[in-house]
Design an enzyme around this catalytic site. Structure first.
Site, mmCIF file in Angstrom:
data_model
loop_
_atom_site.group_PDB
_atom_site.id
_atom_site.type_symbol
_atom_site.label_atom_id
_atom_site.label_comp_id
_atom_site.label_asym_id
_atom_site.label_seq_id
_atom_site.Cartn_x
_atom_site.Cartn_y
_atom_site.Cartn_z
ATOM 1 N N ARG A 1 3.091 -31.308 24.066
ATOM 2 C CA ARG A 1 2.070 -30.843 24.998
ATOM 3 C C ARG A 1 1.063 -31.964 25.206
ATOM 4 O O ARG A 1 0.764 -32.733 24.288
ATOM 5 C CB ARG A 1 1.346 -29.600 24.463
ATOM 6 C CG ARG A 1 2.147 -28.305 24.559
ATOM 7 C CD ARG A 1 2.299 -27.841 26.000
ATOM 8 N NE ARG A 1 2.939 -26.532 26.113
ATOM 9 C CZ ARG A 1 4.236 -26.341 26.253
ATOM 10 N NH1 ARG A 1 5.062 -27.388 26.242
ATOM 11 N NH2 ARG A 1 4.732 -25.129 26.385
ATOM 12 N N GLU B 1 -1.485 -31.133 34.438
ATOM 13 C CA GLU B 1 -0.219 -31.466 35.091
ATOM 14 C C GLU B 1 -0.212 -30.893 36.491
ATOM 15 O O GLU B 1 -0.366 -29.677 36.631
ATOM 16 C CB GLU B 1 0.965 -30.902 34.293
ATOM 17 C CG GLU B 1 1.141 -31.555 32.939
ATOM 18 C CD GLU B 1 2.219 -30.889 32.082
ATOM 19 O OE1 GLU B 1 2.529 -31.431 31.000
ATOM 20 O OE2 GLU B 1 2.743 -29.823 32.484
ATOM 21 N N GLY C 1 11.387 -31.333 30.232
ATOM 22 C CA GLY C 1 12.157 -31.283 28.997
ATOM 23 C C GLY C 1 13.331 -30.319 29.043
ATOM 24 O O GLY C 1 14.428 -30.632 28.591
ATOM 25 N N HIS D 1 7.125 -33.019 33.220
ATOM 26 C CA HIS D 1 7.356 -31.919 32.273
ATOM 27 C C HIS D 1 8.725 -31.282 32.526
ATOM 28 O O HIS D 1 8.838 -30.099 32.864
ATOM 29 C CB HIS D 1 6.244 -30.861 32.381
ATOM 30 C CG HIS D 1 6.136 -30.011 31.136
ATOM 31 N ND1 HIS D 1 4.970 -29.391 30.757
ATOM 32 C CD2 HIS D 1 7.059 -29.674 30.185
ATOM 33 C CE1 HIS D 1 5.172 -28.707 29.643
ATOM 34 N NE2 HIS D 1 6.434 -28.867 29.272
#
Length: 327
Positions: free
Chosen positions: A244, A273, A294, A292
Site C-alpha cells: 500500500r 492513486e 498487482g 496498482h
C-alpha cells in the site's frame, strides 16, 4: 431455489470507472438482485430493508455509519482483494455485519508483478524502451547498463502469502533471500526457499540489494519506510512496493531518490492513486510506477468475483463464510 426472490445486493455501479465488470454481471445476476448506489438513493424507502449484502469492488461503495444505519437487514460485506484498510471492522461488527475478502487468489499475480518490477527497474526497461522508440535515437550507447538480479540479495518485508510467493520466484534467480515479519516462518518453510529471518528490519535494510514491501497497511506499518529506513539502505539498492502506498513516507522517498540515497524505486502503489500530475515522482527517471495492477489479470479478477459471491451466499444462508475477516 426456483421461484424464490434473489437476495438484494448493493453495488456501487455497473461498468464505468469503478463498477462491477460488464462481463461479471451475468454471473452475479443469476444469484443476486443487483442494486446500484444510484438506484438505492432514488428509492431508499423501499430498498433499505431489502438489501442484505454489499459487493465492494475497488473499495466502493464506501461504507460509513450513515449507510449502515440505513440498511437494517445488512448481513455481509464482500470486499475484493486482500487489503481491508478501507473498512472499519469494529463499526461493521457493531452492526452485526460480517466481512469477507479475497486474500489468497491475488497472491500469485501480485508476486509475479513484484518480480516484474524488480526486473524492469534493475535492467532499466522503461528508459530502454523510450530510447529504442525515440525519433531522436541514432545509436544505442554501449554503456547502457543496469544491475544484476541473479545472485543479488532480496529483502522481503512481510512474509505472508504474497511475500512467500515472491521468495519462491526469487529462488529461481539464485537470489539470497532475507525477510522480516511479525513472526518467523517455520524452519521447513525457510529451508524450502533458502530464506533467512531478520528479527530487526534494520538488518534487512542494510544488507539488501532489493527491498520489497508486501505488508498489510495497519497503524503499525503506516510509513514503515521513512527517512531513517531509507538511509539505512545501500546507495545501490532499489525499493519495490506492492503493498500500500501509505507504507512508505513518499516525501522521504522523493528526497532519497533525488539525492541518490538509494538507486531506484518501483511502485505499484502510491498515495493517492493516481498521483497529482505535478508530483515529483513523475519527473524522476529512477522511478517506475504502475497503476496498482498487482491482481489485474482476467482470470484472477473473475475468481475474485466468484469468491465474493460465494461469501455473500454463505453469509446470507447462515453458513460459515469462506475467507471471513475476523477482528
Amino acid at each position: 431455489m426456483e421461484g424464490q426472490e434473489l437476495p438484494y445486493v448493493l453495488v456501487d455501479c455497473i461498468g464505468e470507472r469503478y463498477g462491477v465488470y460488464e462481463d461479471h454481471v451475468g454471473f452475479l445476476k443469476k444469484r443476486f438482485h443487483l442494486i446500484t448506489m444510484k438506484e438505492y438513493l432514488e428509492n431508499k424507502t423501499f430498498l433499505s430493508k431489502k438489501i442484505r449484502a454489499i459487493y465492494m469492488w475497488y473499495h466502493k461503495p464506501a461504507i460509513d455509519e450513515e449507510l449502515l444505519q440505513s440498511l437494517p437487514n445488512l448481513k455481509v460485506v464482500a470486499s475484493s482483494g486482500v487489503g481491508i484498510d478501507h473498512l472499519d471492522l469494529k463499526l461493521l461488527s457493531s452492526y452485526g455485519v460480517k466481512v469477507a475478502n479475497t486474500p489468497f487468489i491475488v497472491s500469485t499475480d501480485t508476486a509475479d508483478l513484484g518480480m516484474a518490477l524488480m526486473l524492469a527497474s534493475s535492467r532499466r526497461l522503461v528508459e530502454g524502451h523510450e530510447m529504442a522508440v525515440s525519433p531522436d535515437t541514432e545509436y544505442f550507447p554501449a554503456d547502457w547498463l543496469g544491475v544484476e538480479v541473479s545472485g543479488a540479495t532480496l529483502g522481503i518485508v512481510g512474509m505472508g502469502t504474497i511475500g512467500y510467493k515472491v521468495a519462491e520466484r526469487a529462488k529461481a534467480f539464485e537470489m539470497k533471500i532475507l525477510y522480516h515479519n511479525r513472526n518467523q516462518r517455520k524452519k521447513e518453510e525457510e529451508s524450502a526457499i533458502g530464506a533467512v529471518y531478520c528479527k530487526k528490519i534494520d538488518d534487512l535494510l542494510q544488507q539488501s540489494d532489493f527491498v520489497l514491501l508486501a505488508v498489510n497497511l495497519t497503524p503499525q506499518t503506516r510509513k514503515l519506510i521513512g527517512k531513517r529506513e531509507l538511509e539505512l539502505m545501500k546507495p545501490t539498492a532499489t525499493l519495490i512496493n506492492i503493498s500500500r502506498g501509505l507504507v512508505v513516507d513518499q516525501d522521504a522517498l522523493v528526497e532519497a531518490l533525488q539525492n541518490k540515497v538509494i538507486r531506484a524505486a518501483a511502485l505499484d502503489v502510491t498515495y493517492p492513486e493516481p498521483l497529482p500530475r505535478d508530483h515529483p515522482f513523475l519527473k524522476l527517471k529512477n522511478v517506475i510506477i504502475t497503476p496498482h495492477i498487482g491482481s489485474a489479470t482476467k482470470k484472477t479478477r473473475w475468481v475474485m468475483m466468484e469468491e465474493m459471491a460465494e461469501s455473500i451466499e454463505a453469509g446470507l444462508a447462515g453458513l460459515p463464510i469462506p475467507r471471513e475477516v475476523l477482528l
